[in-house]
Design a protein around this motif. Structure first.
Motif, PDB file in Angstrom:
ATOM      1  N   UNK A   1      76.326 -42.831  15.304  1.00 42.57           N
ATOM      2  CA  UNK A   1      76.656 -43.579  14.084  1.00 42.57           C
ATOM      3  C   UNK A   1      78.151 -43.894  14.031  1.00 42.57           C
ATOM      4  N   UNK A   2      78.969 -42.977  14.534  1.00 42.30           N
ATOM      5  CA  UNK A   2      80.403 -43.232  14.579  1.00 42.30           C
ATOM      6  C   UNK A   2      80.717 -44.385  15.542  1.00 42.30           C
ATOM      7  N   UNK A   3      79.958 -44.473  16.619  1.00 40.35           N
ATOM      8  CA  UNK A   3      80.178 -45.542  17.592  1.00 40.35           C
ATOM      9  C   UNK A   3      79.902 -46.917  16.973  1.00 40.35           C
ATOM     10  N   UNK A   4      78.809 -47.032  16.257  1.00 41.80           N
ATOM     11  CA  UNK A   4      78.504 -48.331  15.639  1.00 41.80           C
ATOM     12  C   UNK A   4      79.482 -48.620  14.502  1.00 41.80           C
ATOM     13  N   UNK A   5      79.945 -47.562  13.812  1.00 37.58           N
ATOM     14  CA  UNK A   5      80.960 -47.733  12.772  1.00 37.58           C
ATOM     15  C   UNK A   5      82.260 -48.232  13.389  1.00 37.58           C
ATOM     16  N   UNK A   6      82.632 -47.650  14.522  1.00 37.30           N
ATOM     17  CA  UNK A   6      83.833 -48.086  15.250  1.00 37.30           C
ATOM     18  C   UNK A   6      83.757 -49.582  15.567  1.00 37.30           C
ATOM     19  N   UNK A   7      82.605 -50.028  16.048  1.00 37.94           N
ATOM     20  CA  UNK A   7      82.461 -51.445  16.417  1.00 37.94           C
ATOM     21  C   UNK A   7      82.508 -52.339  15.185  1.00 37.94           C
TER      22      UNK A   7
END
Length: 222
Positions: free
Chosen positions: A45-51
């Motif tokens: 979820x942090x990865x998609x938030x980062x993007x």
């Protein structure tokens, strides 16, 4: 010594709990001890938030989010997170992502995609997964389920220490307020809210070392 439980059959371990409870650290240790695949769903979820933050995506535009997800690849390789084939593990624990990740995780199209991906990863291997809805939604038939928590003060101190080590200048009270806000978002969201599954074993980590908690969980498994 590694457990021989893996030689018998495929198993799955679900670990849920609020922010700062120590889920990821404990899950990694158990994965190493039992030779399991560790899946850090929070990092996904942090990865998609980062993007989303990097590309300035409008969270209210569902069509844009669906298109973003269609062109997004998230992989976990040896515990590291790859976003669209780029290693971003060291970029996921920033104050900005801490602030936005719960908002992103509430969005139905994102959550559905993440759950689908997590279930696919767990389909043909023995795994340990930690997050907010693993035992209730992602792995409802998990072999073992645990709900890890700790006092708000201790969770805030742990997160504060983590941010200080990484060089972020944060105020402890602000960190605690942010965790309290995240708890509220996680427990009150409509889709897959944070809650203890009725079959999950409650483990309070307040005042306990990482090794003590790990040993406690392993004693239930063995």
């Amino acid at each position: 010594m590694k457990s021989n439980i893996m030689n018998v059959h495929k198993i799955s371990i679900a670990i849920d709990g609020p922010a700062g409870a120590g889920k990821s650290t404990i899950a990694k240790l158990i994965a190493k001890t039992m030779n399991l695949t560790y899946i850090d769903t929070g990092a996904m979820y942090r990865a998609i938030t980062f993007k989303i933050l990097r590309d300035h995506v409008d969270l209210s535009n569902e069509a844009t989010l669906i298109d973003l997800l269609r062109h997004t690849k998230i992989d976990i390789v040896n515990g590291d997170i790859l976003l669209d084939n780029s290693l971003i593990t060291d970029k996921l624990r920033t104050p900005e992502i801490n602030q936005y990740v719960s908002k992103v995780a509430q969005i139905s199209v994102i959550r559905e995609k993440m759950v689908e991906l997590q279930q696919h990863i767990a389909m043909n291997r023995s795994v340990i997964m930690d997050g907010r809805d693993i035992g209730t939604t992602v792995l409802p038939n998990a072999t073992y389920k645990f709900f890890i928590t700790a006092s708000i003060e201790e969770r805030a101190q742990r997160r504060y220490n983590e941010l200080c080590i990484k060089g972020f200048d944060q105020d402890l009270l602000e960190v605690q307020a942010e965790i309290e806000k995240r708890d509220k978002l996680d427990t009150e969201r409509t889709i897959s809210p944070l809650r203890k599954d009725e079959n999950a074993i409650l483990v309070d980590t307040t005042g306990l070392s990482i090794q003590e908690v790990t040993d406690k969980i392993l004693s239930y498994i063995k």
